[in-house]
Design a protein around this motif. Structure first.
Motif, PDB file in Angstrom:
ATOM      1  N   GLU A  59      35.937  42.889  39.862  1.00  0.00           N
ATOM      2  CA  GLU A  59      36.206  43.447  41.179  1.00  0.00           C
ATOM      3  C   GLU A  59      35.528  42.649  42.286  1.00  0.00           C
ATOM      4  O   GLU A  59      35.822  42.805  43.455  1.00  0.00           O
ATOM      5  CB  GLU A  59      35.757  44.903  41.251  1.00  0.00           C
ATOM      6  CG  GLU A  59      34.260  45.090  41.192  1.00  0.00           C
ATOM      7  CD  GLU A  59      33.871  46.531  40.920  1.00  0.00           C
ATOM      8  OE1 GLU A  59      33.362  47.174  41.844  1.00  0.00           O
ATOM      9  OE2 GLU A  59      34.071  46.995  39.790  1.00  0.00           O
ATOM     10  N   THR A 111      37.927  37.526  44.029  1.00  0.00           N
ATOM     11  CA  THR A 111      39.328  37.265  44.337  1.00  0.00           C
ATOM     12  C   THR A 111      39.516  35.759  44.287  1.00  0.00           C
ATOM     13  O   THR A 111      38.716  35.032  44.880  1.00  0.00           O
ATOM     14  CB  THR A 111      39.684  37.800  45.740  1.00  0.00           C
ATOM     15  OG1 THR A 111      39.345  39.185  45.811  1.00  0.00           O
ATOM     16  CG2 THR A 111      41.164  37.624  46.028  1.00  0.00           C
ATOM     17  N   ASN A 124      40.822  42.833  49.976  1.00  0.00           N
ATOM     18  CA  ASN A 124      41.384  43.103  48.654  1.00  0.00           C
ATOM     19  C   ASN A 124      40.718  44.378  48.136  1.00  0.00           C
ATOM     20  O   ASN A 124      39.747  44.321  47.395  1.00  0.00           O
ATOM     21  CB  ASN A 124      41.104  41.926  47.707  1.00  0.00           C
ATOM     22  CG  ASN A 124      41.582  42.205  46.291  1.00  0.00           C
ATOM     23  OD1 ASN A 124      42.423  43.074  46.061  1.00  0.00           O
ATOM     24  ND2 ASN A 124      41.037  41.476  45.325  1.00  0.00           N
ATOM     25  N   PHE A 183      41.419  47.931  42.841  1.00  0.00           N
ATOM     26  CA  PHE A 183      42.615  48.413  42.150  1.00  0.00           C
ATOM     27  C   PHE A 183      42.273  49.690  41.371  1.00  0.00           C
ATOM     28  O   PHE A 183      41.223  49.775  40.749  1.00  0.00           O
ATOM     29  CB  PHE A 183      43.116  47.405  41.108  1.00  0.00           C
ATOM     30  CG  PHE A 183      43.379  46.024  41.630  1.00  0.00           C
ATOM     31  CD1 PHE A 183      43.168  44.931  40.819  1.00  0.00           C
ATOM     32  CD2 PHE A 183      43.834  45.817  42.916  1.00  0.00           C
ATOM     33  CE1 PHE A 183      43.407  43.636  41.285  1.00  0.00           C
ATOM     34  CE2 PHE A 183      44.083  44.538  43.385  1.00  0.00           C
ATOM     35  CZ  PHE A 183      43.865  43.451  42.564  1.00  0.00           C
ATOM     36  N   GLY A 184      43.178  50.632  41.392  1.00  0.00           N
ATOM     37  CA  GLY A 184      43.108  51.734  40.432  1.00  0.00           C
ATOM     38  C   GLY A 184      41.989  52.725  40.599  1.00  0.00           C
ATOM     39  O   GLY A 184      41.793  53.590  39.746  1.00  0.00           O
ATOM     40  N   GLU A 194      44.390  57.664  45.276  1.00  0.00           N
ATOM     41  CA  GLU A 194      44.464  56.218  45.065  1.00  0.00           C
ATOM     42  C   GLU A 194      43.633  55.486  46.114  1.00  0.00           C
ATOM     43  O   GLU A 194      43.947  55.492  47.306  1.00  0.00           O
ATOM     44  CB  GLU A 194      45.926  55.768  45.134  1.00  0.00           C
ATOM     45  CG  GLU A 194      46.152  54.276  44.995  1.00  0.00           C
ATOM     46  CD  GLU A 194      45.757  53.724  43.634  1.00  0.00           C
ATOM     47  OE1 GLU A 194      45.140  52.639  43.611  1.00  0.00           O
ATOM     48  OE2 GLU A 194      46.059  54.371  42.619  1.00  0.00           O
ATOM     49  N   ALA A 234      43.155  52.313  46.910  1.00  0.00           N
ATOM     50  CA  ALA A 234      43.794  51.256  47.708  1.00  0.00           C
ATOM     51  C   ALA A 234      44.670  51.838  48.810  1.00  0.00           C
ATOM     52  O   ALA A 234      44.752  51.284  49.916  1.00  0.00           O
ATOM     53  CB  ALA A 234      44.606  50.334  46.809  1.00  0.00           C
ATOM     54  N   ILE A 254      47.327  44.249  47.474  1.00  0.00           N
ATOM     55  CA  ILE A 254      47.494  45.599  46.923  1.00  0.00           C
ATOM     56  C   ILE A 254      48.371  45.518  45.675  1.00  0.00           C
ATOM     57  O   ILE A 254      49.106  44.541  45.482  1.00  0.00           O
ATOM     58  CB  ILE A 254      48.103  46.534  48.009  1.00  0.00           C
ATOM     59  CG1 ILE A 254      47.857  48.002  47.678  1.00  0.00           C
ATOM     60  CG2 ILE A 254      49.585  46.233  48.228  1.00  0.00           C
ATOM     61  CD1 ILE A 254      48.069  48.938  48.876  1.00  0.00           C
ATOM     62  N   LYS A 255      48.289  46.521  44.806  1.00  0.00           N
ATOM     63  CA  LYS A 255      49.134  46.525  43.595  1.00  0.00           C
ATOM     64  C   LYS A 255      50.606  46.538  43.991  1.00  0.00           C
ATOM     65  O   LYS A 255      50.984  47.195  44.963  1.00  0.00           O
ATOM     66  CB  LYS A 255      48.821  47.765  42.748  1.00  0.00           C
ATOM     67  CG  LYS A 255      47.560  47.618  41.901  1.00  0.00           C
ATOM     68  CD  LYS A 255      47.063  48.943  41.370  1.00  0.00           C
ATOM     69  CE  LYS A 255      48.031  49.558  40.379  1.00  0.00           C
ATOM     70  NZ  LYS A 255      47.460  50.790  39.777  1.00  0.00           N
ATOM     71  N   VAL A 288      46.984  43.802  36.208  1.00  0.00           N
ATOM     72  CA  VAL A 288      47.871  44.339  37.235  1.00  0.00           C
ATOM     73  C   VAL A 288      48.588  43.217  37.994  1.00  0.00           C
ATOM     74  O   VAL A 288      48.046  42.142  38.183  1.00  0.00           O
ATOM     75  CB  VAL A 288      47.097  45.218  38.243  1.00  0.00           C
ATOM     76  CG1 VAL A 288      46.529  46.436  37.554  1.00  0.00           C
ATOM     77  CG2 VAL A 288      45.993  44.439  38.924  1.00  0.00           C
ATOM     78  N   THR A 315      50.176  42.087  41.615  1.00  0.00           N
ATOM     79  CA  THR A 315      49.798  42.384  42.999  1.00  0.00           C
ATOM     80  C   THR A 315      50.740  41.726  43.992  1.00  0.00           C
ATOM     81  O   THR A 315      51.479  40.789  43.660  1.00  0.00           O
ATOM     82  CB  THR A 315      48.367  41.885  43.293  1.00  0.00           C
ATOM     83  OG1 THR A 315      48.294  40.491  42.967  1.00  0.00           O
ATOM     84  CG2 THR A 315      47.339  42.649  42.479  1.00  0.00           C
TER      85      THR A 315
END
Length: 484
Positions: A177, A180, A289, A292-293, A310, A312, A333-334, A374, A376
């Motif tokens: 996490e 990026t 960023n 996620f999740g 959620e 994000a 984002i996802k 995931v 994105t």
């Protein structure tokens, strides 16, 4: 030299009972590194003051300065083993005297954007996990070899620190996490194209990769005047980060890139009620960023008009609200955000399209984020006018991405080139908002231009078919002969 030093430090920490993972290695290296950096910074400021006939007052009291407790030198400039603490003496000094002294800086500082405040905040969040005072002595000795005096030294150090963050992400657990991919961040910054004077914000700062890259982008954009340098240092980059380790790494990363007192605040961004955000709180550019999740509790969701667990989606609402009119954003984002059918996702897409010009969507392949399966997308938008048309670019690579085969800037070069004019290509297309479903606002990235390729058959399949045809031909010939 720097690279080998970091490897040696990791080897030392690997042996220590208090450090069990790559995350611990980065954290513990960071606080020692920070104190060495601070010592070099103070030396530079003292030298600069002397050249102008002024007197420099040190931030750190003499008994807590690096050359007193960490690396006292003899007349030959080498470590004075008679004065240098080690073993239990060193550990006791660090845990019971040094850290408490440094923590006091937070309450004594005049305001939050000073180096004094950052010192206090870092050491309030941290604790020394190195259990052996002998291991700690070895780590200090290694870091004492490093220098932060020249731009080249700081530049090399910042790259090595980035590598450590990347390795931490590759190590698994929750390390990913914090990292990026830098080629992606550079591309996002390039497309958003901030300018000097913009206030740039990341509310999910992590290791501050976006803020560091934006700083490098602006610093290299032109020859800066002294006032512009001052603006970049103090009035341009702002971040918030919830997690202690990420906060510390982000501060250290920005310092190594050249920002002396980073404006990163240790707080939960989502605890802020959107209704409380006023014009003075807004920013010209958002680069982020968000995690996620993640799932947020009901009391956090109450801060947002569109209720969802959620993380994000809450961050996206926050970013839309905190942008100034005319402000620009690049947010990862996802990809499920584009098509999810739950009420919150539909409402959020409607909010984005009605309040902002979502001009570009970059659809990324799986594996872009090492260790995270995931898929994105990157949303590029400007606040103030509703979206008329969305330009999509689907990044199609001829290889699978992974730890040993990561995304690079060359992969994204076509996207950057085509995005300037929103050109159509095999990988890009535009969609009129009036043509999408007005009840779901589904923005699924369905490429109408992609060629359907006929899969080539394997050689053994062709041989098998020839053999089958031979058998069929022989059977037909046999029947013909029987009739003659």
């Amino acid at each position: 030299m720097f690279e080998q030093t970091f490897k040696n430090i990791d080897d030392i920490l690997h042996k220590d009972a208090g450090c069990s993972s790559e995350l611990d290695y980065v954290e513990q290296t960071s606080w020692v590194l920070f104190l060495k950096y601070l010592d070099d910074l103070e030396k530079d400021k003292a030298t600069a003051a002397e050249l102008t006939g002024k007197t420099y007052t040190s931030i750190i009291s003499p008994e807590y300065q690096w050359n007193t407790w960490a690396a006292p030198k003899n007349t030959e400039g080498k470590l004075d083993h008679h004065k240098a603490l080690t073993g239990d003496d060193l550990k006791d000094f660090v845990d019971h005297k040094l850290f408490p002294y440094l923590r006091k800086f937070r309450t004594d500082a005049e305001h939050a954007n000073t180096i004094e405040y950052k010192i206090g905040e870092i050491f309030t969040e941290l604790k020394n996990r190195i259990q052996s005072g002998y291991n700690l002595r070895e780590v200090i000795n290694r870091i004492d070899e490093l220098r932060f005096r020249t731009h080249a030294e700081k530049h090399e150090m910042s790259h090595l620190y980035e590598d450590k963050i990347k390795n931490m992400g590759n190590a698994g657990r929750n390390g990913g996490e914090y990292y990026t991919p830098r080629p992606l961040i550079k591309t996002i910054v390039k497309v958003v194209a901030p300018k000097i004077g913009d206030k740039i914000y990341d509310g999910a700062a992590g290791s501050a990769g976006f803020l560091c890259e934006a700083f490098d982008y602006l610093r290299n954009s032109k020859t800066l005047s002294s006032s512009e340098t001052e603006i970049l240092q103090k009035k341009t980059f702002y971040g918030k980060e919830k997690k202690s380790l990420a906060y510390i790494i982000g501060i250290m990363n920005m310092i190594l890139h050249g920002v002396e007192a980073p404006n990163i605040v240790h707080t939960n961004t989502l605890a802020e009620n959107l209704a409380d955000i006023q014009e003075k709180d807004r920013y010209d550019v958002v680069l982020a960023n968000p995690p996620f999740g993640g799932k947020e509790r009901a009391e956090v969701q109450q801060n947002f008009p569109i209720k969802t667990g959620e993380t994000a989606s809450l961050f996206l609402q926050h970013f839309i609200k905190i942008l100034k009119a005319g402000g620009k954003a690049g947010v990862i984002i996802k990809n499920t955000f584009l098509s999810n059918t739950d009420n919150a996702s539909i409402s959020l897409r409607k909010l984005l399209l009605e309040n902002c010009n979502l001009h570009t969507v970059l659809d990324l392949p799986g594996g872009t984020f090492t260790g995270a399966g995931v898929k994105t997308v990157v949303l590029f938008f400007e606040k103030g006018a509703p979206t008329q048309k969305v330009w999509f670019y689907q990044l199609n690579l001829d290889r699978n991405l992974g730890k040993t085969n990561s995304l690079n800037e060359k992969d994204l070069a076509e996207f950057v080139a085509l995005q300037k004019t929103f050109a159509n290509s095999e990988n890009s297309w535009a969609v009129n908002v009036k043509d999408i479903d007005q009840t779901t606002f589904d923005l699924s990235a369905k490429n109408p231009n992609k060629k359907i390729e006929t899969a080539l058959r394997q050689p053994h399949d062709i041989v098998d078919e020839i053999a089958a045809l031979d058998v069929e031909s022989a059977t037909v010939l046999q029947k013909i002969r029987a009739l003659l």
